[in-house]
Design a protein around this motif. Sequence first.
Motif, short mmCIF file in Angstrom:
data_model
loop_
_atom_site.label_atom_id
_atom_site.label_comp_id
_atom_site.label_asym_id
_atom_site.label_seq_id
_atom_site.Cartn_x
_atom_site.Cartn_y
_atom_site.Cartn_z
N THR A 17 46.23 33.43 60.42
CA THR A 17 45.31 33.26 59.46
C THR A 17 44.01 33.10 60.25
OG1 THR A 17 46.88 32.11 57.87
CG2 THR A 17 44.46 31.29 57.77
N ALA A 18 44.23 32.48 61.26
CA ALA A 18 42.74 32.47 62.04
C ALA A 18 42.21 33.63 62.31
CB ALA A 18 42.97 31.48 63.39
N ALA A 19 43.01 34.88 62.66
CA ALA A 19 42.51 35.96 62.97
C ALA A 19 41.87 36.56 61.88
CB ALA A 19 43.69 37.04 63.41
N GLN A 20 42.66 36.64 60.78
CA GLN A 20 42.00 37.02 59.60
C GLN A 20 40.56 36.66 58.99
OE1 GLN A 20 42.98 39.43 57.52
NE2 GLN A 20 45.46 39.63 57.58
N ILE A 21 40.45 35.16 59.25
CA ILE A 21 39.19 34.50 58.85
C ILE A 21 38.33 34.88 59.88
CG2 ILE A 21 38.25 32.33 58.51
CD1 ILE A 21 40.47 31.31 57.42
N THR A 22 38.53 35.12 61.21
CA THR A 22 37.60 35.36 62.32
C THR A 22 37.17 36.65 61.95
OG1 THR A 22 38.85 33.86 63.80
CG2 THR A 22 37.15 35.76 64.69
N ALA A 23 37.88 37.61 61.75
CA ALA A 23 37.68 39.07 61.40
C ALA A 23 36.93 39.30 60.01
CB ALA A 23 38.84 39.88 61.32
N ARG A 24 37.39 38.61 58.90
CA ARG A 24 36.92 38.91 57.68
C ARG A 24 35.97 37.93 56.98
NH1 ARG A 24 42.26 41.96 55.54
NH2 ARG A 24 42.50 43.52 56.81
N GLY A 25 36.02 36.53 57.53
CA GLY A 25 35.62 35.59 56.87
C GLY A 25 36.46 34.96 55.81
N LEU A 26 35.85 33.61 55.06
CA LEU A 26 36.61 33.16 54.26
C LEU A 26 36.16 33.37 52.74
CD1 LEU A 26 38.59 31.01 53.27
CD2 LEU A 26 36.81 29.16 53.55
N SER A 27 36.81 34.10 51.93
CA SER A 27 36.10 34.37 50.56
C SER A 27 36.87 33.17 49.44
CB SER A 27 36.92 35.63 50.16
OG SER A 27 36.71 35.81 48.79
N PHE A 28 35.63 32.78 48.73
CA PHE A 28 36.15 31.38 48.00
C PHE A 28 35.19 31.90 46.47
CE2 PHE A 28 34.86 27.68 46.12
CZ PHE A 28 35.83 27.37 45.43
N THR A 29 36.10 31.61 45.61
CA THR A 29 35.72 31.97 44.00
C THR A 29 36.23 30.77 43.16
OG1 THR A 29 37.78 33.17 43.40
CG2 THR A 29 35.65 34.44 44.24
N ALA A 30 35.34 30.38 42.39
CA ALA A 30 35.66 29.45 41.08
C ALA A 30 35.08 29.60 39.97
CB ALA A 30 34.62 28.16 41.74
N PRO A 31 35.39 29.02 38.93
CA PRO A 31 35.06 29.69 37.64
C PRO A 31 33.62 29.38 37.27
CG PRO A 31 36.99 28.17 37.38
CD PRO A 31 36.32 28.20 38.96
N GLY A 32 32.95 30.51 36.92
CA GLY A 32 31.55 30.50 36.53
C GLY A 32 30.73 30.61 37.61
N ALA A 33 31.30 31.04 38.90
CA ALA A 33 30.39 31.23 40.04
C ALA A 33 30.68 32.38 41.02
CB ALA A 33 30.57 29.99 41.06
N PRO A 34 29.69 33.18 41.32
CA PRO A 34 30.09 34.29 41.92
C PRO A 34 31.04 34.07 43.49
CG PRO A 34 27.98 33.78 42.63
CD PRO A 34 28.17 32.77 41.57
N GLU A 35 31.67 35.12 43.86
CA GLU A 35 32.44 35.05 45.19
C GLU A 35 31.37 34.68 46.38
OE1 GLU A 35 35.15 37.63 47.79
OE2 GLU A 35 33.61 38.44 46.87
N ALA A 36 31.86 33.63 47.00
CA ALA A 36 30.97 33.20 48.16
C ALA A 36 31.84 33.52 49.41
CB ALA A 36 31.06 31.63 48.11
#
Length: 285
Positions: free
Chosen positions: A33-52
């Motif tokens: 998980t640390a390697a994935q986040i380091t390489a690609r970042g953390l993608s977060f979505t919530a209702p009514g909001a664009p992907e951050a």
Amino acid sequence: MIGVLGPGGIGGMVAGRLAAAGQDVTIVASETTAAQITARGLSFTAPGAPEAVSHPDARTYLTEPVEVLFVAVKATDLLPALQRVPAAVLGNATVVPFLNGVDHLPLLRATYPAANVVAATISVEATRHRPGVVEQVSEMNAVVTTDEAVAELLGKAGIDASTHSDEDTVMWRKLAFLAPFALLTTSANAALGEARDKRGEQLRPLVREAAAAAGTRKADVDADAIEARLRGMPASFRSSMLKDFAAGRQLELDAIAGPVIRALGADNAPATVDTVRTILDARRP
């Protein structure tokens, strides 16, 4: 500097919101998980909001001090996860655990004697689709804590955070709701509506036993309100324990049912004991 141990659904949501609010976030996770986040970042979505998408520092071990550490792992994973956060590095940080149950507070205080371990609970529907990709499924994201500074920090990140002065009330209000919900749905192997149809006669005694257990700690818990809430919730709601049961994962039975049975004694918690036995029998090969 904010640390998040365990970027699953809850931890990922907290990390994503804090990073989007401009906080300097360090994620502590498994190697993959640390390697994935380091390489690609953390993608977060919530209702009514664009992907951050944020790019927090992701590590397999905490190597630098943080001011606040959010602990968001399963109760069954807590002990191995804590190996990733040395007490000497954590120092006197504020530790905010978002775990099911109540027994983790004394464990964390014993593990980190110099830290300020505060009571906190979270109610949120969030899921991790894969490492570094987290979705908040519904608008609900409520936190209750004994620490005003933590509530303020989370409030600025868009989380509905409030405070209560009594630690036992904070912890047992959630457990007195969660235990009946989780045990009923998992023992029926069904979402809440079908579980109410299959094992509805168990709902009231499960709630009453959980509330009685809370009473042994003088926690302010309203059994009638909990039962009304569980009877009025949408039929499609599924507990996290039911999801773990369906996926064949380890269950948080001791964290969720254990405190009720230990507080009352097995003879005085027959509904809880019977439901746990039903679940365990269903897991046998």
